[in-house]
Design an enzyme around this catalytic site. Sequence first.
Site, PDB file in Angstrom:
ATOM      1  CB  VAL A 181      23.762  18.007   3.008  1.00  0.00           C
ATOM      2  CG1 VAL A 181      22.434  18.391   2.367  1.00  0.00           C
ATOM      3  CG2 VAL A 181      24.909  18.840   2.444  1.00  0.00           C
ATOM      4  CE  LYS A 182      18.517  17.721  10.983  1.00  0.00           C
ATOM      5  NZ  LYS A 182      18.122  18.699  12.003  1.00  0.00           N
ATOM      6  CB  ILE A 183      18.476  14.697   3.068  1.00  0.00           C
ATOM      7  CG1 ILE A 183      19.817  15.179   2.509  1.00  0.00           C
ATOM      8  CG2 ILE A 183      17.486  14.304   2.007  1.00  0.00           C
ATOM      9  CD1 ILE A 183      19.734  15.981   1.253  1.00  0.00           C
ATOM     10  CB  THR A 243      20.694  24.158  12.402  1.00  0.00           C
ATOM     11  OG1 THR A 243      20.990  23.806  11.036  1.00  0.00           O
ATOM     12  CG2 THR A 243      21.960  24.647  13.081  1.00  0.00           C
TER      13      THR A 243
END
Length: 215
Positions: free
Chosen positions: A82-84, A27
């Site tokens: 976790v998208k960084i 997402t």
Amino acid sequence: MKFFIDSADVNEIKQANERGWVDGVTTNPTLIAKSGRSFEEVIKEICKLTTGPVSAEVISLKADEMVKEGKALAKWASNVVVKIPMCEDGMIAVKKLTAEGIKTNVTLVFSVMQALLAAKAGATMVSPFVGRLDDIGTDGMMMVSEVIQVYRNYDFATEVLVASVRSPMHLQSAALMGADIATIPFKVMQTMTGHPLTSKGIEMFLSDWNKAQSK
Ligand code: E4P
């Protein structure tokens, strides 16, 4: 090759899942906004639909805040990744989260050197955006092939997650290159199933069958 669905629409995710196309989900803030639902509620629901990784993106731009946000996201479900975003603070956050055993996906990667830095920081996955590179007249898939080559040269464990996929041809190239994962909009997944000769063949078989029954 793993297929992730690039969506925050639970109905789409369920449909793709029924067809065996969901090894994970990605997402981003745009997709969450499009869903019209609360971030936490939608991510928690998606995490129940698959046992695969579900990327949820941080909003903060400072390393310490990204770490704090990332730790909170990781508590929502055991399969949250976790998208960084790719940036210096992002790399600090990736290193810290990795040290705590939290999986990360470095997003908005547009060059081989950015991908190399993400791997060195310990990212679980790296997301090169091919469609957006094509949009500005660059060869997105060329960048992916170079990232794969560099990771192989140095045995990085970081998985290459081809993102910003716009067509089946992106996927075919990614598969031939040996990319670990592609994240795909549901519409593109559906485009891949069809072929005019398949439709013609089904029609012919049915018509021959029906002719034989009426004899
Ligand atoms: C990846 O994780 C992103 O959500 C996505 O692939 C972005 O694609 P877009 O360029 O179609 O927005």
